[in-house]
Structures are given as structure tokens and as C-alpha cells.
Design a protein around this motif. Structure first.
Motif, PDB file in Angstrom:
ATOM      1  N   MET A   1      -1.246  16.192  -8.501  1.00  0.00           N
ATOM      2  CA  MET A   1      -0.775  14.889  -8.124  1.00  0.00           C
ATOM      3  C   MET A   1      -1.613  13.844  -6.764  1.00  0.00           C
ATOM      4  O   MET A   1      -1.943  15.173  -5.266  1.00  0.00           O
ATOM      5  CB  MET A   1       0.771  15.543  -7.580  1.00  0.00           C
ATOM      6  CG  MET A   1       2.305  13.998  -6.936  1.00  0.00           C
ATOM      7  SD  MET A   1       3.252  14.617  -6.319  1.00  0.00           S
ATOM      8  CE  MET A   1       2.585  15.890  -4.820  1.00  0.00           C
ATOM      9  N   CYS A   2      -1.308  13.209  -6.200  1.00  0.00           N
ATOM     10  CA  CYS A   2      -2.280  12.493  -5.877  1.00  0.00           C
ATOM     11  C   CYS A   2      -1.467  11.066  -4.677  1.00  0.00           C
ATOM     12  O   CYS A   2      -0.952  10.342  -6.443  1.00  0.00           O
ATOM     13  CB  CYS A   2      -3.442  12.202  -6.662  1.00  0.00           C
ATOM     14  SG  CYS A   2      -4.802  13.152  -6.929  1.00  0.00           S
ATOM     15  N   ILE A   3      -1.354  11.125  -4.012  1.00  0.00           N
ATOM     16  CA  ILE A   3      -0.450   9.992  -3.238  1.00  0.00           C
ATOM     17  C   ILE A   3      -1.626   9.352  -2.407  1.00  0.00           C
ATOM     18  O   ILE A   3      -1.788   9.811  -1.765  1.00  0.00           O
ATOM     19  CB  ILE A   3       1.146  10.512  -2.206  1.00  0.00           C
ATOM     20  CG1 ILE A   3       1.950  11.316  -3.920  1.00  0.00           C
ATOM     21  CG2 ILE A   3       1.702   9.195  -1.757  1.00  0.00           C
ATOM     22  CD1 ILE A   3       3.141  12.093  -2.517  1.00  0.00           C
ATOM     23  N   GLY A   4      -1.741   8.404  -2.554  1.00  0.00           N
ATOM     24  CA  GLY A   4      -2.301   7.370  -1.830  1.00  0.00           C
ATOM     25  C   GLY A   4      -1.902   6.284  -1.507  1.00  0.00           C
ATOM     26  O   GLY A   4      -0.980   5.226  -2.507  1.00  0.00           O
ATOM     27  N   GLY A   5      -1.734   4.888   0.094  1.00  0.00           N
ATOM     28  CA  GLY A   5      -1.658   3.962   0.048  1.00  0.00           C
ATOM     29  C   GLY A   5      -1.415   4.257   1.706  1.00  0.00           C
ATOM     30  O   GLY A   5      -2.046   4.482   2.153  1.00  0.00           O
ATOM     31  N   ASP A   6      -1.225   2.914   2.560  1.00  0.00           N
ATOM     32  CA  ASP A   6      -0.332   2.198   3.246  1.00  0.00           C
ATOM     33  C   ASP A   6       0.357   2.548   3.682  1.00  0.00           C
ATOM     34  O   ASP A   6       1.446   2.041   3.622  1.00  0.00           O
ATOM     35  CB  ASP A   6      -0.972   0.501   3.369  1.00  0.00           C
ATOM     36  CG  ASP A   6      -0.973  -0.392   4.675  1.00  0.00           C
ATOM     37  OD1 ASP A   6      -1.056   1.017   5.787  1.00  0.00           O
ATOM     38  OD2 ASP A   6      -0.882  -0.906   5.097  1.00  0.00           O
ATOM     39  N   PHE A   7       1.039   3.375   5.178  1.00  0.00           N
ATOM     40  CA  PHE A   7       1.532   4.053   4.728  1.00  0.00           C
ATOM     41  C   PHE A   7       2.041   3.963   6.435  1.00  0.00           C
ATOM     42  O   PHE A   7       3.166   4.436   7.251  1.00  0.00           O
ATOM     43  CB  PHE A   7       1.365   5.815   5.204  1.00  0.00           C
ATOM     44  CG  PHE A   7       2.113   6.495   3.818  1.00  0.00           C
ATOM     45  CD1 PHE A   7       2.353   6.550   2.939  1.00  0.00           C
ATOM     46  CD2 PHE A   7      -0.049   7.073   3.538  1.00  0.00           C
ATOM     47  CE1 PHE A   7       2.052   7.276   1.737  1.00  0.00           C
ATOM     48  CE2 PHE A   7       0.187   6.671   1.815  1.00  0.00           C
ATOM     49  CZ  PHE A   7       1.309   7.207   1.364  1.00  0.00           C
ATOM     50  N   ASN A   8       1.746   3.336   7.265  1.00  0.00           N
ATOM     51  CA  ASN A   8       1.613   2.308   8.712  1.00  0.00           C
ATOM     52  C   ASN A   8       2.108   3.315   9.976  1.00  0.00           C
ATOM     53  O   ASN A   8       2.836   2.772  10.640  1.00  0.00           O
ATOM     54  CB  ASN A   8       2.916   1.888   8.517  1.00  0.00           C
ATOM     55  CG  ASN A   8       2.821  -0.035   7.828  1.00  0.00           C
ATOM     56  OD1 ASN A   8       1.268  -0.371   7.713  1.00  0.00           O
ATOM     57  ND2 ASN A   8       3.171  -0.504   6.506  1.00  0.00           N
ATOM     58  N   GLY A   9       1.375   4.879   9.618  1.00  0.00           N
ATOM     59  CA  GLY A   9       1.832   5.746  10.815  1.00  0.00           C
ATOM     60  C   GLY A   9       0.271   5.896  11.199  1.00  0.00           C
ATOM     61  O   GLY A   9      -1.342   6.293  10.178  1.00  0.00           O
ATOM     62  N   HIS A  10       0.310   6.536  11.864  1.00  0.00           N
ATOM     63  CA  HIS A  10      -1.159   7.202  12.761  1.00  0.00           C
ATOM     64  C   HIS A  10      -0.630   8.962  13.192  1.00  0.00           C
ATOM     65  O   HIS A  10       0.069   8.874  13.696  1.00  0.00           O
ATOM     66  CB  HIS A  10      -1.366   6.267  14.359  1.00  0.00           C
ATOM     67  CG  HIS A  10      -1.701   4.859  14.244  1.00  0.00           C
ATOM     68  ND1 HIS A  10      -1.458   4.072  15.344  1.00  0.00           N
ATOM     69  CD2 HIS A  10      -1.861   4.188  12.978  1.00  0.00           C
ATOM     70  CE1 HIS A  10      -1.642   2.855  15.304  1.00  0.00           C
ATOM     71  NE2 HIS A  10      -1.794   2.665  13.856  1.00  0.00           N
ATOM     72  N   ILE A  11      -1.583   9.333  12.902  1.00  0.00           N
ATOM     73  CA  ILE A  11      -1.598  10.743  12.020  1.00  0.00           C
ATOM     74  C   ILE A  11      -2.135  11.510  13.430  1.00  0.00           C
ATOM     75  O   ILE A  11      -1.927  12.736  13.987  1.00  0.00           O
ATOM     76  CB  ILE A  11      -1.959  11.145  11.314  1.00  0.00           C
ATOM     77  CG1 ILE A  11      -3.825  10.925  11.138  1.00  0.00           C
ATOM     78  CG2 ILE A  11      -1.029  10.495  10.051  1.00  0.00           C
ATOM     79  CD1 ILE A  11      -3.546  12.227  10.082  1.00  0.00           C
ATOM     80  N   GLU A  12      -3.377  10.764  14.127  1.00  0.00           N
ATOM     81  CA  GLU A  12      -3.906  11.686  15.436  1.00  0.00           C
ATOM     82  C   GLU A  12      -5.455  11.694  14.931  1.00  0.00           C
ATOM     83  O   GLU A  12      -5.022  12.052  14.165  1.00  0.00           O
ATOM     84  CB  GLU A  12      -2.283  12.255  16.454  1.00  0.00           C
ATOM     85  CG  GLU A  12      -3.358  12.191  18.042  1.00  0.00           C
ATOM     86  CD  GLU A  12      -2.682  13.471  18.944  1.00  0.00           C
ATOM     87  OE1 GLU A  12      -2.638  13.604  19.976  1.00  0.00           O
ATOM     88  OE2 GLU A  12      -1.552  13.173  17.998  1.00  0.00           O
ATOM     89  N   LYS A  13      -5.890  12.006  16.272  1.00  0.00           N
ATOM     90  CA  LYS A  13      -7.475  12.603  15.818  1.00  0.00           C
ATOM     91  C   LYS A  13      -7.239  14.449  15.856  1.00  0.00           C
ATOM     92  O   LYS A  13      -7.346  15.193  14.728  1.00  0.00           O
ATOM     93  CB  LYS A  13      -8.106  12.719  17.362  1.00  0.00           C
ATOM     94  CG  LYS A  13      -9.348  13.004  16.624  1.00  0.00           C
ATOM     95  CD  LYS A  13     -10.179  12.619  18.457  1.00  0.00           C
ATOM     96  CE  LYS A  13     -11.689  13.812  17.783  1.00  0.00           C
ATOM     97  NZ  LYS A  13     -12.505  12.561  19.191  1.00  0.00           N
ATOM     98  N   ASP A  14      -6.391  14.829  16.710  1.00  0.00           N
ATOM     99  CA  ASP A  14      -5.978  16.809  15.968  1.00  0.00           C
ATOM    100  C   ASP A  14      -4.520  16.719  15.720  1.00  0.00           C
ATOM    101  O   ASP A  14      -3.899  16.121  15.821  1.00  0.00           O
ATOM    102  CB  ASP A  14      -6.056  16.543  18.196  1.00  0.00           C
ATOM    103  CG  ASP A  14      -6.953  16.431  18.577  1.00  0.00           C
ATOM    104  OD1 ASP A  14      -8.292  16.546  18.336  1.00  0.00           O
ATOM    105  OD2 ASP A  14      -7.044  16.719  20.019  1.00  0.00           O
ATOM    106  N   SER A  15      -4.452  18.068  14.944  1.00  0.00           N
ATOM    107  CA  SER A  15      -3.697  18.641  14.256  1.00  0.00           C
ATOM    108  C   SER A  15      -1.591  18.465  15.642  1.00  0.00           C
ATOM    109  O   SER A  15      -1.516  17.901  14.308  1.00  0.00           O
ATOM    110  CB  SER A  15      -3.454  19.418  13.357  1.00  0.00           C
ATOM    111  OG  SER A  15      -4.794  20.519  14.102  1.00  0.00           O
ATOM    112  N   ASN A  16      -1.965  19.375  16.284  1.00  0.00           N
ATOM    113  CA  ASN A  16      -1.506  19.148  17.296  1.00  0.00           C
ATOM    114  C   ASN A  16       0.493  19.479  16.811  1.00  0.00           C
ATOM    115  O   ASN A  16       1.130  19.085  16.299  1.00  0.00           O
ATOM    116  CB  ASN A  16      -0.885  18.648  18.651  1.00  0.00           C
ATOM    117  CG  ASN A  16      -2.131  17.918  19.285  1.00  0.00           C
ATOM    118  OD1 ASN A  16      -2.932  18.590  19.534  1.00  0.00           O
ATOM    119  ND2 ASN A  16      -2.354  16.899  19.514  1.00  0.00           N
ATOM    120  N   GLY A  17       0.452  20.703  15.564  1.00  0.00           N
ATOM    121  CA  GLY A  17       1.278  21.165  15.467  1.00  0.00           C
ATOM    122  C   GLY A  17       1.631  21.378  14.312  1.00  0.00           C
ATOM    123  O   GLY A  17       2.636  21.625  13.312  1.00  0.00           O
TER     124      GLY A  17
END
Length: 298
Positions: free
Chosen positions: A11-27
Motif C-alpha cells: 500500500m502506498c498513499i501519496g498526496g497533499d495533506f496540508n500538514g507540517h510534520i516538523e523537522k524532528d520526530s519529537n514523539g
């Protein structure tokens, strides 16, 4: 919809999710590789929670890239990362690369995001339909003499039949004698073709190599794959050696036959065939006039 996809499917999911996940993982170390861009927002948190809930990972964040290969959206001097590709975490060993290609604009303000993923196909054993063929390659040596003797001893035609019936009866008898003398193939396509230098030793070595390859492809244990890979390499070398020896023996026998007087015409056939293969054009067609000049106009 995601939960409805079976676990054994890719399964591959790709697209424009309008979300910023940040530079670091942090949790979110399980789904975020630590190589993101910008600051996290509420949509980015929702995206990470979604990935955790469905055992997915965001490929963009698992490959260290320069900023130009991370930015997926640019507008009026503002650069962000809102386009992502996600796959199952169990497929992580098949990931090869994921980056943005600067300058390859697909839609306005968005950049092209590309992921390199290897998907190994499963080997499925299934029966293939085909037409059995007579092994005419065995028309040599002792079987050639046996084939001649059987045809001579048979009554191929009867005087009371007409020409069509005589031909059909003769063709059927010759075909049946050839099948009994030379044998027939299995009729399964995709098998190795039996050439004029083929012998039982080569057939056995090729079969061993195929079995070793299937065992290697079916194995999922990395430790066992090391041993199976070495076994496959060994079988491959032995098969290559058997093919080389069979070819050498067959060519040597052929050259000895060509030296005899009755095989002299075969030599001219080989030379003629090689000469035709060296030509760029298979056939040259032209029309000459009555005086022998080639016509080049209508």
C-alpha cells in the motif's frame, strides 16, 4: 478504507495533506524518520496520528536531503512541506530513496515528489497451456538410423487411395513414428528450448539451478538466504560449465562430420547462412529495364 486493505497487500498513499510534520520526530519516532522540514501544525499532528493508527511511515522523513529536496510547496517566498508518501512500516526494507525534484513542476506551486521502492513479486506455480512439440533435435546418431528403418518398414501409402488420402495417411504415420522415436515436449511455454547441442547433463544442471533459484526467492529469513544464495551461485556456475562443455563437444562432432565428403554440402549451407546474417538488408528487390539498368523512377 485503509483498514479494509488486507495486511498482505502493498500500500502506498501519496498526496497533499496540508500538514507540517516538523523537522524532528519529537514523539513520533516510529512514523517520523527525523528528517522533516519546518514547524509542526495541527494538521501535521493529525497526519502523524493517522500514520501511527494504521502502522504507516512517512517516507519523506526517513532520507536525509538538502532543503531543496524537502520543500514540496513554494508560494511568494514561503517554502513548506505538505506533500507526503506513506507506506506500511513492514515494507521498510524495500525503501530506497524519497526526495523532491526541484524544477519539475506538476501543478502550480507544487514540486514533484518521487519515492524509489522495490516490490518483490511472489513466485506462483500455475499450470500453463501449450502445444507439445516433437523433439526434432534428436534426429541424429542412433535415433536417426532407427527413424529411417521404421519408415522403410512401413507401408506409407496404398494404391487404392487418391493423392489427398495418401498424403494424409503418410503424414500421420511419419508424425507418429517421429513421436515414438524422438519423444515430445511437455508443451509448457517458458521452458528452455532444446537446441541441437542439448543433452541430459545440461538439462539436469539447468533444473538444479531453477530449483535453487525458487528456494532463494521463497525464503524470507535473512540468515537462511545467505546459504541459499551461495547454493544458487554454485548451481549457476555448474550449469554454465555444463552448457559450455556440451557446446564444445557438439561443435567438435559437427566439425568432424564436415570434413567428410558426404557432409561437404552442409559446409556450404553454413557459410551461406552466415553470409546472409552479415548483410544489413535481408532482401533487396528492384526492377531492371530491358537494357539492364535499375529503374529508380516511377
Amino acid at each position: 478504507m485503509v483498514r479494509a486493505i488486507p495486511r498482505d497487500e502493498r500500500m502506498c498513499i501519496g498526496g497533499d495533506f496540508n500538514g507540517h510534520i516538523e523537522k524532528d520526530s519529537n514523539g513520533f519516532q516510529a512514523v517520523h524518520g527525523g528528517f522533516g522540514f519546518g514547524d509542526r501544525n495541527e494538521s501535521g499532528t493529525d497526519l502523524l496520528d493517522f500514520a501511527v493508527a494504521h502502522d504507516l511511515s512517512i517516507l519523506n522523513s526517513f532520507f536525509k536531503k538538502r532543503e531543496s529536496h524537502l520543500i514540496t510547496f513554494s508560494s511568494e517566498g514561503r517554502n513548506t512541506q505538505v506533500d507526503y508518501i506513506m507506506t506500511r512500516q513492514g515494507d521498510r526494507r524495500w525503501w530506497r530513496d524519497c526526495k523532491v525534484i526541484p524544477g519539475e513542476t506538476i501543478v502550480a506551486q507544487h514540486q514533484l515528489l518521487v519515492a524509489d521502492i522495490n516490490f518483490r513479486n511472489k513466485l506462483i506455480e500455475r499450470e500453463r497451456k501449450g502445444t507439445p512439440r516433437i523433439r526434432w533435435g534428436n534426429l541424429k546418431d542412433d535415433k536417426l538410423s532407427l527413424f529411417k528403418d521404421k519408415l522403410i518398414s512401413m507401408n506409407l501409402a496404398r494404391a487404392e487411395d487418391d493423392s489427398c488420402q495418401m498424403w494424409e495417411a503418410m503424414a500421420k504415420k511419419i508424425t507418429q513414428v517421429a513421436k515414438d522415436t524422438f519423444g515430445v515436449t511437455t508443451g509448457k511455454p517458458g521452458r528452455h528450448k532444446v537446441t541441437w547441442w542439448w543433452n541430459e547433463v545440461v538439462q539436469e544442471k539447468i533444473r538444479d539451478k531453477q530449483v535453487s533459484f525458487r528456494e532463494l526467492m521463497r525464503c524470507t529469513n535473512e540468515e537462511e538466504r545467505v546459504g541459499l544464495k551461495e547454493a544458487y551461485k554454485k548451481a549457476k556456475r555448474e550449469a554454465k560449465k555444463a552448457v559450455s562443455e556440451a557446446k564444445s563437444t557438439a561443435y567438435k562432432r559437427m566439425y568432424e562430420h564436415l570434413k567428410t565428403q558426404e557432409r561437404e554440402h552442409d559446409m556450404f549451407k553454413i557459410v551461406k547462412a552466415r553470409e546472409h546474417r552479415r548483410k544489413d538488408l535481408g532482401a533487396v528487390k528492384f526492377i531492371k529495364s530491358e537494357d539492364g539498368h535499375v529503374l529508380v523512377k516511377e
